[in-house]
Design a protein around this motif. Sequence first.
Motif, PDB file in Angstrom:
ATOM      1  N   SER A  51      14.555  51.428 -21.660  1.00 13.05           N
ATOM      2  CA  SER A  51      15.957  51.126 -21.367  1.00 13.05           C
ATOM      3  C   SER A  51      16.196  49.628 -21.306  1.00 13.05           C
ATOM      4  N   ALA A  52      15.236  48.896 -20.753  1.00 10.75           N
ATOM      5  CA  ALA A  52      15.392  47.454 -20.627  1.00 10.75           C
ATOM      6  C   ALA A  52      15.559  46.799 -21.995  1.00 10.75           C
ATOM      7  N   TYR A  53      14.767  47.230 -22.938  1.00 14.94           N
ATOM      8  CA  TYR A  53      14.887  46.669 -24.291  1.00 14.94           C
ATOM      9  C   TYR A  53      16.239  47.016 -24.909  1.00 14.94           C
ATOM     10  N   VAL A  54      16.573  48.288 -24.909  1.00 12.48           N
ATOM     11  CA  VAL A  54      17.799  48.718 -25.582  1.00 12.48           C
ATOM     12  C   VAL A  54      19.030  48.107 -24.930  1.00 12.48           C
ATOM     13  N   TYR A  55      19.015  48.013 -23.598  1.00 18.08           N
ATOM     14  CA  TYR A  55      20.182  47.488 -22.899  1.00 18.08           C
ATOM     15  C   TYR A  55      20.197  45.964 -22.822  1.00 18.08           C
ATOM     16  N   SER A  56      19.446  45.333 -23.694  1.00 19.00           N
ATOM     17  CA  SER A  56      19.591  43.889 -23.880  1.00 19.00           C
ATOM     18  C   SER A  56      20.689  43.599 -24.891  1.00 19.00           C
ATOM     19  N   TYR A  57      21.418  44.626 -25.305  1.00 16.03           N
ATOM     20  CA  TYR A  57      22.416  44.476 -26.362  1.00 16.03           C
ATOM     21  C   TYR A  57      23.636  43.603 -26.026  1.00 16.03           C
ATOM     22  N   PRO A  58      23.939  43.268 -24.756  1.00 16.85           N
ATOM     23  CA  PRO A  58      25.105  42.407 -24.524  1.00 16.85           C
ATOM     24  C   PRO A  58      25.077  41.098 -25.303  1.00 16.85           C
ATOM     25  N   ALA A  59      23.892  40.523 -25.479  1.00 18.93           N
ATOM     26  CA  ALA A  59      23.808  39.269 -26.242  1.00 18.93           C
ATOM     27  C   ALA A  59      24.267  39.486 -27.671  1.00 18.93           C
ATOM     28  N   PHE A  60      23.757  40.544 -28.296  1.00 17.39           N
ATOM     29  CA  PHE A  60      24.146  40.848 -29.672  1.00 17.39           C
ATOM     30  C   PHE A  60      25.620  41.234 -29.748  1.00 17.39           C
ATOM     31  N   ALA A  61      26.082  42.015 -28.768  1.00 13.82           N
ATOM     32  CA  ALA A  61      27.475  42.469 -28.781  1.00 13.82           C
ATOM     33  C   ALA A  61      28.442  41.292 -28.641  1.00 13.82           C
ATOM     34  N   THR A  62      28.099  40.351 -27.780  1.00 14.08           N
ATOM     35  CA  THR A  62      28.966  39.198 -27.580  1.00 14.08           C
ATOM     36  C   THR A  62      29.053  38.351 -28.837  1.00 14.08           C
ATOM     37  N   LEU A  63      27.903  38.106 -29.469  1.00 16.12           N
ATOM     38  CA  LEU A  63      27.899  37.317 -30.696  1.00 16.12           C
ATOM     39  C   LEU A  63      28.647  38.028 -31.820  1.00 16.12           C
ATOM     40  N   LEU A  64      28.426  39.324 -31.950  1.00 14.95           N
ATOM     41  CA  LEU A  64      29.097  40.088 -33.000  1.00 14.95           C
ATOM     42  C   LEU A  64      30.605  40.144 -32.770  1.00 14.95           C
ATOM     43  N   SER A  65      31.010  40.268 -31.511  1.00 14.33           N
ATOM     44  CA  SER A  65      32.445  40.328 -31.224  1.00 14.33           C
ATOM     45  C   SER A  65      33.137  39.014 -31.555  1.00 14.33           C
ATOM     46  N   MET A  66      32.421  37.905 -31.416  1.00 16.25           N
ATOM     47  CA  MET A  66      32.987  36.608 -31.762  1.00 16.25           C
ATOM     48  C   MET A  66      33.297  36.519 -33.251  1.00 16.25           C
ATOM     49  N   PHE A  67      32.407  37.079 -34.075  1.00 13.43           N
ATOM     50  CA  PHE A  67      32.584  36.997 -35.526  1.00 13.43           C
ATOM     51  C   PHE A  67      33.447  38.134 -36.073  1.00 13.43           C
ATOM     52  N   MET A  68      33.267  39.339 -35.546  1.00 16.19           N
ATOM     53  CA  MET A  68      33.956  40.499 -36.102  1.00 16.19           C
ATOM     54  C   MET A  68      35.348  40.705 -35.504  1.00 16.19           C
ATOM     55  N   LEU A  69      35.495  40.400 -34.217  1.00 16.56           N
ATOM     56  CA  LEU A  69      36.772  40.618 -33.537  1.00 16.56           C
ATOM     57  C   LEU A  69      37.507  39.319 -33.232  1.00 16.56           C
ATOM     58  N   LYS A  70      36.869  38.207 -33.549  1.00 16.37           N
ATOM     59  CA  LYS A  70      37.473  36.886 -33.315  1.00 16.37           C
ATOM     60  C   LYS A  70      37.771  36.667 -31.839  1.00 16.37           C
ATOM     61  N   GLU A  71      36.935  37.212 -30.971  1.00 13.88           N
ATOM     62  CA  GLU A  71      37.123  37.006 -29.551  1.00 13.88           C
ATOM     63  C   GLU A  71      36.552  35.651 -29.135  1.00 13.88           C
ATOM     64  N   LYS A  72      37.247  34.992 -28.240  1.00 21.80           N
ATOM     65  CA  LYS A  72      36.829  33.685 -27.758  1.00 21.80           C
ATOM     66  C   LYS A  72      36.076  33.837 -26.440  1.00 21.80           C
ATOM     67  N   VAL A  73      34.993  33.108 -26.313  1.00 22.68           N
ATOM     68  CA  VAL A  73      34.196  33.155 -25.089  1.00 22.68           C
ATOM     69  C   VAL A  73      34.271  31.795 -24.401  1.00 22.68           C
ATOM     70  N   GLU A  74      34.858  31.766 -23.192  1.00 24.14           N
ATOM     71  CA  GLU A  74      34.886  30.532 -22.427  1.00 24.14           C
ATOM     72  C   GLU A  74      33.476  30.178 -21.970  1.00 24.14           C
ATOM     73  N   GLY A  75      33.213  28.875 -21.859  1.00 26.51           N
ATOM     74  CA  GLY A  75      31.867  28.413 -21.552  1.00 26.51           C
ATOM     75  C   GLY A  75      31.269  28.991 -20.290  1.00 26.51           C
ATOM     76  N   ILE A  76      32.081  29.099 -19.227  1.00 24.82           N
ATOM     77  CA  ILE A  76      31.553  29.572 -17.952  1.00 24.82           C
ATOM     78  C   ILE A  76      31.074  31.018 -18.036  1.00 24.82           C
TER      79      ILE A  76
END
Length: 295
Positions: free
Chosen positions: A94-119
């Motif tokens: 589970s620990a490995y699979v649920y490391s997906y937030p990093a990938f999801a955040t990066l993908l959402s920036m490119f695919m959904l054009k979501e902006k991530v504030e620095g903090i």
Amino acid sequence: MSNNFKGIVFTLTSVVMFAFMAVLVRMIPHVSSFHSSFVRFTIGLAIIGILAMFKLIPLKFRDRKTLFIRGLIGGIAVYLFYLAIVRLGIGKGSAYVYSYPAFATLLSMFMLKEKVEGIKFIPIFTSIAGLVLLSLGRTNGAMAGFGWNELIAIGGSITTALAVVYVKKLHHSDNSYAIFFAQSIIGFWLFLIPSGLTQGQGNSFDLTILIILGLVATIGQLFMTEGYRYVNVATGSLFQSMVPVLNLLSGYFIFEEHFSTTETLGAFVIVLSCISLVIINYSIGKRSRILKLVE
């Protein structure tokens, strides 16, 4: 009920359901992951189909191409998750699979054009660091134990992240029932033949666990999918990071899996990261465009 409260309730309910689902998978390690995946999607398909037949839920498909892609990716992600639990144990898998937030955040920036504030990167990467501690703690940070099973789990993490991004994208066109039905019908056909080829001699206990597994997974998937209507990818992903913590506890208390101090520290870091994210979201409120609880 406010959108804030809906997002929290839906997401946390899905967390509990997915943690319970992992326990059920771990209870029948001798059952093929192909077979477990097939039963899960079959039951989900049956439940949604019956509800739609009696017009208890609306079931319309608009963005059919994206629904198909999401269903295919989601089906693969489920199989890899089950396989990781069977091969690595409920805690480490589970620990490995649920490391997906990093990938999801990066993908959402490119695919959904979501902006991530620095903090917001602080709790994101702190949470990821906690997952790393969970996954590598047993070898005190060494990579000697990293092999094919770990690669399978990381593949599950990446496909899960991609599926989550597609869920969020589909909420602009389709409802939660259509999104889940698409995953179930594609997963059904995806694992029909592999399930038949790998099916072994089962018993009534295995069948009961598989049925409960399908029901729990359906509830968890629907609540998660609906939850992403009110929270964005990064927020929802970090809430889901609580699942490996619960799985770590169930692995220790139920299946007697032993964990190091480092792995325990990783679980603590994840919980603090999720709490910090919620506090930041409420503090920033409407000014946030990526990690706010209400879009």
